[in-house]
Design an enzyme around this catalytic site. Structure first.
Site, PDB file in Angstrom:
ATOM      1  N   GLY A 124      14.179   6.958  -5.027  1.00  0.00           N
ATOM      2  CA  GLY A 124      13.103   7.101  -4.209  1.00  0.00           C
ATOM      3  C   GLY A 124      13.774   6.305  -3.033  1.00  0.00           C
ATOM      4  N   ARG A 160      -6.334  -2.337  -3.812  1.00  0.00           N
ATOM      5  CA  ARG A 160      -5.361  -2.763  -2.834  1.00  0.00           C
ATOM      6  C   ARG A 160      -6.184  -2.779  -1.612  1.00  0.00           C
ATOM      7  NH1 ARG A 160      -2.706  -0.082   0.954  1.00  0.00           N
ATOM      8  NH2 ARG A 160      -3.112   2.140   0.120  1.00  0.00           N
ATOM      9  N   ARG A 181     -12.588  -0.534   0.203  1.00  0.00           N
ATOM     10  CA  ARG A 181     -12.498   0.582  -0.215  1.00  0.00           C
ATOM     11  C   ARG A 181     -13.389   0.926  -1.470  1.00  0.00           C
ATOM     12  NH1 ARG A 181      -6.111   1.627   0.757  1.00  0.00           N
ATOM     13  NH2 ARG A 181      -6.245   1.561   3.354  1.00  0.00           N
ATOM     14  N   HIS A 195      -6.417   7.985  -4.053  1.00  0.00           N
ATOM     15  CA  HIS A 195      -5.367   7.582  -2.612  1.00  0.00           C
ATOM     16  C   HIS A 195      -4.220   6.869  -3.269  1.00  0.00           C
ATOM     17  CE1 HIS A 195      -4.096   6.490   1.101  1.00  0.00           C
ATOM     18  NE2 HIS A 195      -4.447   5.091   0.847  1.00  0.00           N
ATOM     19  N   HIS A 219     -10.304   6.443  -1.937  1.00  0.00           N
ATOM     20  CA  HIS A 219     -10.451   5.894  -0.631  1.00  0.00           C
ATOM     21  C   HIS A 219     -11.632   6.614  -0.066  1.00  0.00           C
ATOM     22  CE1 HIS A 219      -9.369   5.346   3.482  1.00  0.00           C
ATOM     23  NE2 HIS A 219      -8.442   4.566   3.191  1.00  0.00           N
ATOM     24  N   LEU A 264       9.474   3.671   1.634  1.00  0.00           N
ATOM     25  CA  LEU A 264       9.446   2.243   2.339  1.00  0.00           C
ATOM     26  C   LEU A 264      10.323   1.419   1.368  1.00  0.00           C
ATOM     27  CD1 LEU A 264       6.231   1.819   4.026  1.00  0.00           C
ATOM     28  CD2 LEU A 264       8.640   2.426   5.084  1.00  0.00           C
ATOM     29  N   ALA A 265       9.945   1.552  -0.191  1.00  0.00           N
ATOM     30  CA  ALA A 265      10.684   0.353  -0.906  1.00  0.00           C
ATOM     31  C   ALA A 265      12.023   1.063  -1.190  1.00  0.00           C
ATOM     32  CB  ALA A 265       9.724   0.656  -2.267  1.00  0.00           C
ATOM     33  N   GLY A 266      12.115   2.201  -1.560  1.00  0.00           N
ATOM     34  CA  GLY A 266      13.545   2.589  -1.674  1.00  0.00           C
ATOM     35  C   GLY A 266      14.425   2.403  -0.540  1.00  0.00           C
ATOM     36  N   GLU A 311       4.994   1.309  -4.706  1.00  0.00           N
ATOM     37  CA  GLU A 311       3.862   1.707  -5.489  1.00  0.00           C
ATOM     38  C   GLU A 311       4.002   1.918  -6.878  1.00  0.00           C
ATOM     39  OE1 GLU A 311       1.631   4.634  -3.197  1.00  0.00           O
ATOM     40  OE2 GLU A 311       0.112   5.176  -4.956  1.00  0.00           O
TER      41      GLU A 311
HETATM   42  C1  LIG Z   1      -2.219   9.305   3.554  1.00  0.00           C
HETATM   43  C2  LIG Z   1      -1.928   7.896   3.107  1.00  0.00           C
HETATM   44  C3  LIG Z   1      -2.140   6.983   4.015  1.00  0.00           C
HETATM   45  C4  LIG Z   1      -1.787   5.650   3.918  1.00  0.00           C
HETATM   46  N1  LIG Z   1      -1.979   4.827   4.640  1.00  0.00           N
HETATM   47  C5  LIG Z   1      -1.660   3.623   4.674  1.00  0.00           C
HETATM   48  C6  LIG Z   1      -1.830   2.239   5.563  1.00  0.00           C
HETATM   49  O1  LIG Z   1      -1.918   2.676   6.616  1.00  0.00           O
HETATM   50  N2  LIG Z   1      -1.291   1.292   5.056  1.00  0.00           N
HETATM   51  C7  LIG Z   1      -0.752   0.773   3.836  1.00  0.00           C
HETATM   52  O2  LIG Z   1      -0.302  -0.366   3.622  1.00  0.00           O
HETATM   53  N3  LIG Z   1      -0.526   1.956   2.986  1.00  0.00           N
HETATM   54  C8  LIG Z   1      -0.871   3.113   3.223  1.00  0.00           C
HETATM   55  N4  LIG Z   1      -0.924   4.186   2.243  1.00  0.00           N
HETATM   56  C9  LIG Z   1      -0.115   3.654   0.935  1.00  0.00           C
HETATM   57  C10 LIG Z   1       1.177   3.774   1.109  1.00  0.00           C
HETATM   58  O3  LIG Z   1       1.676   4.672   2.213  1.00  0.00           O
HETATM   59  C11 LIG Z   1       2.181   3.957  -0.191  1.00  0.00           C
HETATM   60  O4  LIG Z   1       1.624   3.321  -1.239  1.00  0.00           O
HETATM   61  C12 LIG Z   1       3.492   3.644   0.164  1.00  0.00           C
HETATM   62  O5  LIG Z   1       4.150   4.267   1.151  1.00  0.00           O
HETATM   63  C13 LIG Z   1       4.487   3.986  -0.989  1.00  0.00           C
HETATM   64  O6  LIG Z   1       5.895   3.602  -0.681  1.00  0.00           O
HETATM   65  P1  LIG Z   1       6.846   3.708  -1.894  1.00  0.00           P
HETATM   66  O7  LIG Z   1       8.233   3.558  -1.347  1.00  0.00           O
HETATM   67  O8  LIG Z   1       6.385   2.991  -3.147  1.00  0.00           O
HETATM   68  O9  LIG Z   1       6.826   5.254  -2.757  1.00  0.00           O
HETATM   69  P2  LIG Z   1       6.635   6.938  -1.672  1.00  0.00           P
HETATM   70  O10 LIG Z   1       6.987   6.594  -0.340  1.00  0.00           O
HETATM   71  O11 LIG Z   1       5.984   7.640  -2.517  1.00  0.00           O
HETATM   72  O12 LIG Z   1       8.359   7.344  -2.099  1.00  0.00           O
HETATM   73  C14 LIG Z   1       8.532   7.692  -3.305  1.00  0.00           C
HETATM   74  C15 LIG Z   1       9.947   8.169  -3.397  1.00  0.00           C
HETATM   75  O13 LIG Z   1      10.606   8.355  -4.576  1.00  0.00           O
HETATM   76  C16 LIG Z   1      11.000   9.463  -4.705  1.00  0.00           C
HETATM   77  N5  LIG Z   1      10.880  10.311  -6.161  1.00  0.00           N
HETATM   78  C17 LIG Z   1       9.726  10.154  -6.870  1.00  0.00           C
HETATM   79  N6  LIG Z   1       9.649  10.459  -7.952  1.00  0.00           N
HETATM   80  C18 LIG Z   1      11.038  11.008  -8.270  1.00  0.00           C
HETATM   81  C19 LIG Z   1      11.718  11.549  -9.055  1.00  0.00           C
HETATM   82  N7  LIG Z   1      11.364  11.958 -10.353  1.00  0.00           N
HETATM   83  N8  LIG Z   1      12.990  11.903  -8.732  1.00  0.00           N
HETATM   84  C20 LIG Z   1      13.678  11.357  -7.691  1.00  0.00           C
HETATM   85  N9  LIG Z   1      12.987  10.954  -6.696  1.00  0.00           N
HETATM   86  C21 LIG Z   1      11.736  10.614  -6.960  1.00  0.00           C
HETATM   87  C22 LIG Z   1      10.515  10.326  -3.580  1.00  0.00           C
HETATM   88  O14 LIG Z   1      11.359  11.406  -3.125  1.00  0.00           O
HETATM   89  C23 LIG Z   1      10.194   9.435  -2.402  1.00  0.00           C
HETATM   90  O15 LIG Z   1      11.573   9.468  -1.955  1.00  0.00           O
HETATM   91  C24 LIG Z   1      -1.203   5.336   2.521  1.00  0.00           C
HETATM   92  C25 LIG Z   1      -0.731   6.280   1.454  1.00  0.00           C
HETATM   93  C26 LIG Z   1      -1.521   7.767   1.781  1.00  0.00           C
HETATM   94  C27 LIG Z   1      -1.395   8.522   0.736  1.00  0.00           C
END
Ligand SMILES: Cc1cc2nc3c(=O)[nH]c(=O)nc-3n(C[C@H](O)[C@H](O)[C@H](O)COP(=O)(O)OP(=O)(O)OC[C@H]3O[C@@H](n4cnc5c(N)ncnc54)[C@H](O)[C@@H]3O)c2cc1C
Ligand code: HEM
Ligand code: FES
Lengths: 637, 238, 256
Positions: A40, A435, A330, A401, A266, A43-45, A425
């Protein structure tokens, strides 16, 4: 199995420093000998890979998109919270902590949430230093806005593209480490299996989405930052590729899945327009700062909104929740919209929509100010609907959402499988049952920049792991599983497309496991899901081969996993006989329709353990102990 | 699919012009600089030629001939200028060819259908208007500097005669008309693009440059065109 | 509405491609990609290979989608990604030609899917500010003029979709590279590495085989993120300054 959350003892505000003090360090010379897999690049990864790479570990980073910069985090609009108190409006670490716990309906761990609030300020500083262009005041300092459910302005933002800017910041840090050679990036590469050796996570099996090659990668620790499972509902605000596969495969290898029923709906999304709909688009809830939500008072009122006089409009959020009004959290806002539509007061062609009206704000502030604040959102709305929201009110409806549930992790963000860390997430850790807006970005970056670097090191420093041989049985078995599954999917050669199954699953989930759940609806879902799954494996049609770029095969694998995961989600919802946050059971509500929590029986984390094919998962409970907070009824009235 | 790793390195310490030449950005900057130089020449050349319209001085000598004599008199200046212009043309033309080749390599498979959404013809055909200018200049030199083509009875030093005879001989009018249209188009975009190539992209500057480049290019092309037209119309004759 | 589509079909990177013609029944509320979803469902139903195209967010922000419709990258709606383009902009009976981005640096992988990893490598060459995790100062310790910060944001909004390259007659990546250089170069945080950034990113852009910029302006007109040509001027300026800036050779210390 007993769950050890490894929460440090001592007072709440000392826990993280105590933990850091006690953590072991890896000798600098040895760091590059340790390989860490990070799946991933959201943001986290990305933040974890960049930080671990910078520390000198040998990092392998994976994403299924064609570039790390495209992870789903890019789509976040509204903002990121931090207890900076730059506005001098009484914010503090404690208040952010408290708001988050309360927002989560008292179903999150105190210690984790407090740590998150503590490091929140560092996140903003880190991002600013990377060049994230946060909105600023004329004096050159950072600007803030208030965001869903908070009474202080602690949300930092970059126009309506906060997630994009934060992710590009993390991506740039990641890119730098790729250039330096400490991180090796694998894009268009999907994780299909977790490799567990001697009870520890030691690698992953991936498929190269271009060549189709299935391959294993070995490491000393595996970090999953693979995002949420909202797409189990088919239609959601998540990106099309967001999936539960990585988490689900890890679950099947022994990692506990926590609180899958906590799914956030949402309130402000653009309503569905037809059966072909492929996803739903979020309109940031920041819009609720200036927009007023209403429905006509009269059923079946077909007049255009500007023809409906004030007296015949029901600004129901302002009416029901006078102190929070349109900014009610929400889950609360979503449910209220659903009630109105259930009563037949919904607007738009489908009757599934409510108005979000800016006319008052435009009158008060002028169109220019509104355009400055929300211009890009208004443009997006117009692009999608063909309607100009400066002139006619937006129509909005709730949509799936965010996933509060996720793989179970302890205080150090390690799952019950040693060596498997879960960030962002994908884990369940900080948001309880609901959340708050702008807290997911905070958590993702907090996990990746400021928690995992310490805790992964702590794990690696405890060493003692022998090198895994690429030919080891566990590795070969995992490869075989991945290959076998792809072959099996291709061999069905049935009549129905992958999407048709995903849609069908989504419908069942939305109707029965959505905003309002009952034992009856959940049982219905629990009956239907296995039936759909059976049909899927008998009748799915996946054209092409495994040895090429095959998007249908990619989707098929993900849908196959959703079909298993969705059942657990519904099952978890059925077992939780209370309403809390995003989980609303119609049997458990107050006379005026508010969620009725049951702290005596359900103040626990439900961590589900895989027990084998065809068997029910076993429930492990992690009791939630509240030492600092008094459990209160969440009221926004 | 793994992304190949590249190390971040400080630029190699070869000569700075070398660094410029090695990149498309630097090459464009050199084209802009040489373009400015050539444009200044074009302008000077045009101003000088205006004397064609002023006839003879009190001694009965054509002004333009005296001007030419003056230019030819100072040999170091003459050859110095010619060398600078030649070097500028070489740099400009070689860079143009290399960039044109690079452009082809950058898109080996052409679109089957490609629309221009918002760009001028002059911007898209810089290379080809450059080629037009190139052939025009060769012709121009052969004709009026060396007197090898299209000037019946070429007289060394008698510019007035050569021009008034040459500009209406054979294919000359065609060369001048096509050449000046080419030059006009080239300058219309070139004079604007120079700002951008040299790093001045402030929207106010760009808007200003876009407007004035068009004006200057049109004026240059029209005034230059006026010479053959005037000759053809018999307004200037020996 | 009924549409005829001429779509570029190419099995793999090393195969020859060709156009194939399909008809599809769409409705005006669909997004363009939903229309292709409908086509693909039909193709699968009739035992044919669906058309491969990239998309993820379908909200115009991830930059994953993109192909050329009737000669225009991302189709006919100005400054809008193809995922955000809805069918109401087309009419019944229209014939549309769908082609992948074409550039040596973006090889076609399959049908409408191309490999844009060259963009990643350009960023890796210098599109960052080096700041170790945890070493940042308080955000408000560094004041940034609002106007500059806003302009930085405007440039930072690039979604990396590649439409600039696709639309440029020279297949140049100047708008993409310029946007990043401008974004970081406008901020005080970006100053220490400004010289190296310009030199290295421009060099990488060349290595990847992109063409040069002739200030034609097609990129600007096609950019879904509204990046302006000004970004390219900033890149040019930074690069030229960097070339002529006095550089003391530092003794070791590591680059980046
Ligand atoms: C439209 C929208 C608006 C949002 N707005 C806000 C906001 O304003 N404020 C807020 O705090 N939060 C908001 N959120 C929530 C927030 O964006 C997400 O919860 C957060 O960005 C998740 O980040 P993450 O790094 O955990 O995962 P993600 O950003 O989902 O990244 C997942 C990563 O894992 C990889 N991956 C997944 N499965 C596999 C696999 N099987 N093999 C290889 N790679 C894989 C993907 O390629 C990707 O790189 C919003 C969400 C949405 C949908
Ligand atoms: C009188 C002679 C000429 C003048 C005054 C002139 C002037 C200019 C100017 C001012 C520019 C703009 C540079 C920039 O974009 O930064 C330019 C560009 C260019 N010139 Fe010329 N030029 C002349 C002759 C030529 C010739 C002979 C050729 C060759 C074939 C040529 C080919 C080009 C090309 C291809 C460009 C565009 C570079 C690019 O952006 O791709 N020019 N010229
Ligand atoms: S799919 Fe994300 S921009 Fe189009």
């Amino acid at each position: 199995m007993s769950l050890n959350s490894r929460i440090p003892s001592g007072p709440l505000d000392q826990k993280w420093s105590t933990a850091k003090k006690e953590m072991k360090l890896v000798n600098p010379a040895n760091k590059r000998k340790h390989t860490v897999i990070v799946v991933g690049t959201g943001l986290a990864g990305a933040s974890a890979s960049a930080s671990l790479g910078e520390m000198g570990y040998n990092v392998l980073s994976f994403a299924f998109q064609d570039s790390p910069r495209r992870a789903h985090s890019i789509a976040a609009q509204g903002g990121i919270n931090a207890a900076k108190n730059y506005q001098n409006d009484g914010d503090s670490v404690y208040r952010l902590f408290y708001d988050t716990i309360k927002g989560g309906d008292f179903r999150a761990r105190e210690a984790n949430v407090y740590r998150l609030a503590e490091i929140s300020a560092n996140i903003i500083d880190q991002c600013t230093a990377q060049g994230v262009p946060f909105a600023r005041e004329y004096g050159g300092t950072l600007a803030n806005r208030s965001f869903g459910g908070a009474q202080v302005s602690r949300t930092f933002y970059a126009r309506g593209q906060t997630g994009q800017q934060l992710l590009l910041g993390a991506y740039s840090a990641l890119s730098k480490q790729i250039a330096v050679g400490t991180v090796k990036q694998f894009s268009r590469t999907e994780m299909l299996e977790l490799i567990v050796v001697d009870g520890r996570a030691r690698g992953i099996v991936t498929r190269d989405l271009v060549s189709g090659k299935i391959q294993s990668h070995l490491a000393d620790a595996v970090v999953l930052a693979t995002g949420g499972y909202g797409n189990a509902f088919y239609l959601s605000t998540n990106a099309k590729g967001s999936n539960a596969t990585a988490a689900w495969r890890a679950h099947r290898k022994g990692a506990f899945f926590a609180n899958p029923c906590y799914t956030q709906i949402h309130p402000t999304c653009i309503p569905k327009s037809g059966d072909y709909q492929s996803k739903l688009t979020l309109m940031s809830e920041s819009l609720r700062n200036d927009g007023r939500i209403w429905v006509p008072k009269k059923k079946g009122d077909t007049r255009s909104p500007d023809q409906i006089p004030e007296a015949e409009r029901d600004y129901y959020l302002e009416r029901v929740y006078p102190s929070y009004g349109n900014l009610a959290p929400r889950d609360v806002s979503s449910r209220q919209a659903k009630y109105r539509c259930d009563e037949g007061l919904g607007v738009g062609p489908s009757g599934l929509g409510v108005y979000l009206d800016f006319s008052e704000a435009i009158g008060r502030l002028g169109q220019k100010v509104i355009a400055e604040r929300y211009g890009n959102l208004f443009d997006m709305y117009e692009k999608i609907t063909g309607e100009n929201p400066y002139q006619v009110p937006m129509r909005i409806y709730p949509a799936v959402h965010y996933a509060m549930g996720g793989l179970w992790v302890d205080y150090e963000l390690m799952s019950n499988l040693p060596g498997l860390f879960v960030l962002g997430e994908a884990n369940f850790s900080d948001h309880g049952a609901n959340r708050l807006g702008a807290s997911a970005l905070m958590q993702g970056l907090g996990d990746g920049y400021f928690v995992a670097p310490y805790t992964v090191s702590n794990y690696l420093a405890q060493g003692g792991r022998v090198k895994v041989d690429a030919g080891a049985a566990a590795v070969k078995d995992a490869e075989k599983e991945a290959t076998g599954r792809a072959e099996k999917l291709l061999a069905v050669k049935g009549k129905r497309t992958v999407d048709s199954f995903h849609r069908e699953l989504g419908n069942v989930m939305w109707e029965n496991v959505g905003m309002a759940r009952s034992a009856e609806s959940l049982n219905k879902a629990l009956k239907r899901i296995p039936e759909i799954r059976d049909e899927f494996w008998k009748n799915v049609s996946v054209p092409g081969t495994g040895a090429e770029l095959n998007q249908e095969l990619e989707k098929a694998g993900r849908v196959a996993d959703f079909l298993e995961f969705a059942e657990l989600l519904a099952w978890d919802a059925l077992q939780r006989n209370e309403s809390c946050g995003g989980h609303f059971r119609v049997e458990y509500q107050t006379p005026d329709g508010e969620a009725l929590r049951n702290d005596a029986d359900y103040a626990y984390v439900a961590a589900w353990e895989w027990k084998g094919e065809g068997k029910r998962q076993e429930l492990n409970k992690e009791p939630l102990v509240f030492e600092n907070i008094h459990l209160a009824t969440r009221s926004y009235k | 699919m793994s992304v190949a790793t590249k190390t971040v390195t400080a630029p190699p310490s070869f000569s700075r012009v070398g660094v410029l030449w090695a990149s498309t950005v630097g090459k464009k900057a050199l084209m802009a600089l040489t373009g400015i130089l050539l444009s200044l020449f074009v302008l000077g050349h045009l101003l000088g030629n205006l004397q064609l319209y002023f006839g003879r001085d009190s001694t009965g000598a054509y002004l333009i001939n005296k001007y030419a004599e003056f230019l030819h008199h100072n040999k170091p200046l003459l050859y110095g200028t010619r060398t600078v212009l030649l070097v500028a043309v070489l740099i400009h033309v070689i860079a143009a060819f290399q960039l044109q080749l690079g452009k082809g390599a950058a898109r080996p498979v052409e679109y089957h259908q490609k629309e221009s959404v918002n760009s001028t013809v002059s911007s898209r055909y810089m290379f080809w208007t450059g080629v037009v200018i190139f052939f025009f200049v060769i012709y121009h030199l052969l004709q009026l500097t060396l007197g090898v083509v299209n000037v019946p009875g070429f007289r060394e030093g008698d510019v007035f005669h050569n021009v008034t005879v040459g500009l209406r001989t054979g294919v000359a009018p065609l060369f001048y008309v096509v050449g000046m249209i080419g030059l006009g188009l080239h300058l219309r975009h070139g004079l604007y693009s120079t700002f951008q190539s040299l790093g001045a992209g402030n929207p106010a500057v760009s808007q200003w440059a876009l407007k004035w480049a068009a004006v200057v290019a049109t004026v240059i092309a029209l005034v230059n065109l006026s010479f053959p037209l005037a000759v053809l119309a018999g307004l200037v004759k020996g | 509405m009924k549409l005829t589509l001429d779509i570029w079909r190419q099995k793999g990177a090393s195969d020859a491609g060709r156009f194939e013609t399909y008809t599809v029944e769409a409705n005006e509320h669909m997004s363009f990609l939903e229309m292709l979803d409908v086509l693909n469902q039909e193709l699968i139903g009739s035992g044919k290979e669906p058309v491969a195209f990239d998309s993820d967010c379908r909200e115009g922000i991830c930059g994953m989608c993109g192909f050329v419709v009737n000669g225009v990258p991302h189709g006919p709606v100005d400054n809008t990604t193809i995922c955000q383009t809805h069918m109401r902009h087309f009419h019944d009976g229209e014939r549309l030609r769908l082609e992948p981005w074409r550039a040596a640096a973006f090889p076609v992988l399959k049908d409408l899917v191309v490999d844009r990893s060259a963009f990643d490598r350009i960023i890796q060459a210098g599109g960052f500010i080096s700041v170790r995790t945890g070493s940042a100062v308080d955000s408000n310790a560094m004041l940034v003029e609002k106007n500059k910060s806003d302009r930085a944001m405007t440039n930072a909004a690039c979604i990396g979709c590649g439409a600039c390259v696709a639309s440029c007659p020279n297949a140049a990546a100047a708008l993409f590279t310029g946007a990043k250089i401008a974004h970081l170069g406008l901020l005080p945080q970006g100053q220490p590495e400004r010289t190296d950034r310009a030199l290295n990113m421009v060099a990488q852009m060349g290595k990847e085989g992109f063409g040069h910029c002739t200030t034609i302006g097609e990129c600007e007109a096609n950019c879904p993120a509204h990046i302006k040509l000004e970004a390219i001027a900033q890149m040019n300026g930074d690069f030229l300054r960097a070339v002529f800036a006095k550089r003391e050779e530092s003794a070791g210390g590591g680059a980046g």
